[in-house]
Design an enzyme around this catalytic site. Structure first.
Site, PDB file in Angstrom:
ATOM      1  N   ASP A  11     -38.034  73.223  11.103  1.00 22.25           N
ATOM      2  CA  ASP A  11     -36.581  73.265  10.962  1.00 22.25           C
ATOM      3  C   ASP A  11     -36.174  74.728  10.987  1.00 22.25           C
ATOM      4  O   ASP A  11     -37.014  75.630  10.843  1.00 22.25           O
ATOM      5  CB  ASP A  11     -36.159  72.599   9.651  1.00 22.25           C
ATOM      6  N   SER A  12     -34.895  74.977  11.131  1.00 19.20           N
ATOM      7  CA  SER A  12     -34.399  76.355  11.090  1.00 19.20           C
ATOM      8  C   SER A  12     -34.530  76.952   9.696  1.00 19.20           C
ATOM      9  O   SER A  12     -34.542  78.171   9.539  1.00 19.20           O
ATOM     10  CB  SER A  12     -32.928  76.396  11.526  1.00 19.20           C
ATOM     11  N   TYR A  43     -29.516  77.494  12.928  1.00 18.66           N
ATOM     12  CA  TYR A  43     -29.432  77.067  14.319  1.00 18.66           C
ATOM     13  C   TYR A  43     -28.025  76.594  14.666  1.00 18.66           C
ATOM     14  O   TYR A  43     -27.633  76.588  15.827  1.00 18.66           O
ATOM     15  CB  TYR A  43     -30.401  75.910  14.594  1.00 18.66           C
ATOM     16  N   GLY A  44     -27.294  76.153  13.659  1.00 17.13           N
ATOM     17  CA  GLY A  44     -25.981  75.544  13.899  1.00 17.13           C
ATOM     18  C   GLY A  44     -24.975  76.440  14.584  1.00 17.13           C
ATOM     19  O   GLY A  44     -23.993  75.959  15.138  1.00 17.13           O
ATOM     20  N   CYS A  74     -34.788  68.738  12.448  1.00 17.99           N
ATOM     21  CA  CYS A  74     -33.504  69.425  12.506  1.00 17.99           C
ATOM     22  C   CYS A  74     -32.644  68.698  13.534  1.00 17.99           C
ATOM     23  O   CYS A  74     -33.049  68.575  14.697  1.00 17.99           O
ATOM     24  CB  CYS A  74     -33.713  70.889  12.913  1.00 17.99           C
ATOM     25  N   ASN A  75     -31.499  68.210  13.125  1.00 18.77           N
ATOM     26  CA  ASN A  75     -30.625  67.497  14.049  1.00 18.77           C
ATOM     27  C   ASN A  75     -30.161  68.392  15.192  1.00 18.77           C
ATOM     28  O   ASN A  75     -30.110  67.973  16.352  1.00 18.77           O
ATOM     29  CB  ASN A  75     -29.411  66.941  13.299  1.00 18.77           C
ATOM     30  N   THR A  76     -29.819  69.645  14.860  1.00 11.31           N
ATOM     31  CA  THR A  76     -29.337  70.574  15.880  1.00 11.31           C
ATOM     32  C   THR A  76     -30.400  70.834  16.931  1.00 11.31           C
ATOM     33  O   THR A  76     -30.131  70.809  18.136  1.00 11.31           O
ATOM     34  CB  THR A  76     -28.900  71.902  15.234  1.00 11.31           C
ATOM     35  N   GLU A 152     -29.828  76.203   1.044  1.00 11.00           N
ATOM     36  CA  GLU A 152     -30.640  77.412   1.242  1.00 11.00           C
ATOM     37  C   GLU A 152     -30.614  78.308   0.003  1.00 11.00           C
ATOM     38  O   GLU A 152     -31.587  78.999  -0.303  1.00 11.00           O
ATOM     39  CB  GLU A 152     -30.132  78.189   2.459  1.00 11.00           C
ATOM     40  N   CYS A 184     -27.667  66.141   9.142  1.00 12.82           N
ATOM     41  CA  CYS A 184     -28.430  67.389   9.031  1.00 12.82           C
ATOM     42  C   CYS A 184     -29.451  67.185   7.924  1.00 12.82           C
ATOM     43  O   CYS A 184     -29.113  66.660   6.854  1.00 12.82           O
ATOM     44  CB  CYS A 184     -27.514  68.564   8.707  1.00 12.82           C
ATOM     45  N   THR A 185     -30.696  67.590   8.161  1.00 17.08           N
ATOM     46  CA  THR A 185     -31.745  67.334   7.177  1.00 17.08           C
ATOM     47  C   THR A 185     -31.523  68.101   5.876  1.00 17.08           C
ATOM     48  O   THR A 185     -32.005  67.684   4.822  1.00 17.08           O
ATOM     49  CB  THR A 185     -33.133  67.676   7.749  1.00 17.08           C
ATOM     50  N   HIS A 186     -30.785  69.205   5.928  1.00 14.20           N
ATOM     51  CA  HIS A 186     -30.447  69.914   4.693  1.00 14.20           C
ATOM     52  C   HIS A 186     -29.676  69.009   3.729  1.00 14.20           C
ATOM     53  O   HIS A 186     -29.818  69.115   2.511  1.00 14.20           O
ATOM     54  CB  HIS A 186     -29.575  71.138   4.994  1.00 14.20           C
TER      55      HIS A 186
END
Length: 264
Positions: A11-12, A43-44, A74-76, A152, A184-186
């Site tokens: 993921d980012s 990444y978004g 990561c969806n993005t 984050e 979004c996985t976050h």
């Protein structure tokens, strides 16, 4: 020996750890290697070309670490790179995408909402997915950059998180959305707060568990599921500043981790 190779996940940032947790719960005998591309996060707000370049680099890196499959957690990254990655690499590549299909099928009000990053929402892949179901239901697509920052910064249980969730979600509930999709996985790490705001007014759809099920299906089909239950490990890498990343990754994983940092 092939079966004991790890599953790579990237993921980012730290959000993809929610996918790691789901895979560990579903496949407790599998070894894991996680890469947090903090040095290029988020990444978004990056271009498709940069996301493609980073994704190719990380998948190559994970293959060099011996990974038998890679999850784009990561969806993005998924909506921008999954087709390219599958064409370029021979190992199984599993992605994530917003759960619009189950939301559309389950909605009783005919209004659903997707919470995601700006890059995900603007991607051609997402636009095609939304167009496929927009005749059946009204789809609200909301960019939620503050959610990423909260996770984050390990502020996903804070009062600020409640305020931000209210800001994003309350208007959607007022309009009648009965399905809230975490795109979004976050956002999985904000699930407690999101559930608190949503209450009984809507159903929350998270893709972490279905992704783990798909990993299980793909590995089983290729006879790659690990049957050896000794010396199971989880390894963590980052392109970011080790000192800044070690604490949030350890806390979100739920225990102290061994973290390796590389310049990339």
């Amino acid at each position: 020996m092939e079966k004991q190779k790890p599953i790579g996940i990237f993921d980012s940032g730290v959000g993809g750890l929610s996918i790691c947790h789901a895979i560990r719960r579903a496949l407790p005998e599998e070894n894991l290697v996680y890469f947090a591309d903090i040095g290029f996060s988020p990444y978004g707000v990056k271009s498709k070309d940069i996301i493609n370049e980073r994704s190719e680099y990380i998948v190559s890196f994970l293959i060099n670490q011996g990974c038998k499959a890679v999850v784009v957690a990561c969806n993005t990254a998924t909506v921008n790179t999954i087709s390219n990655l599958r064409a370029k690499f021979s190992i199984p590549i599993i992605g994530v995408e917003p759960g619009i299909k189950p939301a559309a099928l389950q909605s009783k009000t005919g209004i659903i909402s997707v919470l995601a990053t700006e890059q995900t929402l603007e991607s051609d892949s997402f636009q095609r997915l939304m167009a496929k179901y927009s005749k059946a239901v009204k789809i609200n697509a909301i960019a939620c950059p503050k959610f990423v920052t909260l996770v984050e910064n390990l502020e996903h249980y804070s009062e600020q998180a409640v305020d931000v969730a209210e800001q994003y979600i309350r208007p959607l509930l007022t309009e009648g959305s009965d399905q809230i999709i975490l795109g979004c996985t976050h956002f999985s790490f904000l699930r407690t707060i999101i559930d608190q705001v949503v209450g009984q007014e809507a159903n929350v759809i998270d893709t972490a568990a279905p992704v783990a099920m798909e990993v299980n299906r793909r590995l089983d089909k290729l006879n790659l599921l690990n049957s050896k239950n000794t010396d199971i490990y989880a390894e963590f890498w980052t392109s970011g500043d080790y000192a800044k990343v070690i604490e949030p990754m350890s806390q979100l994983w739920g225990q102290d981790i061994h973290l390796f940092a590389i310049r990339a």
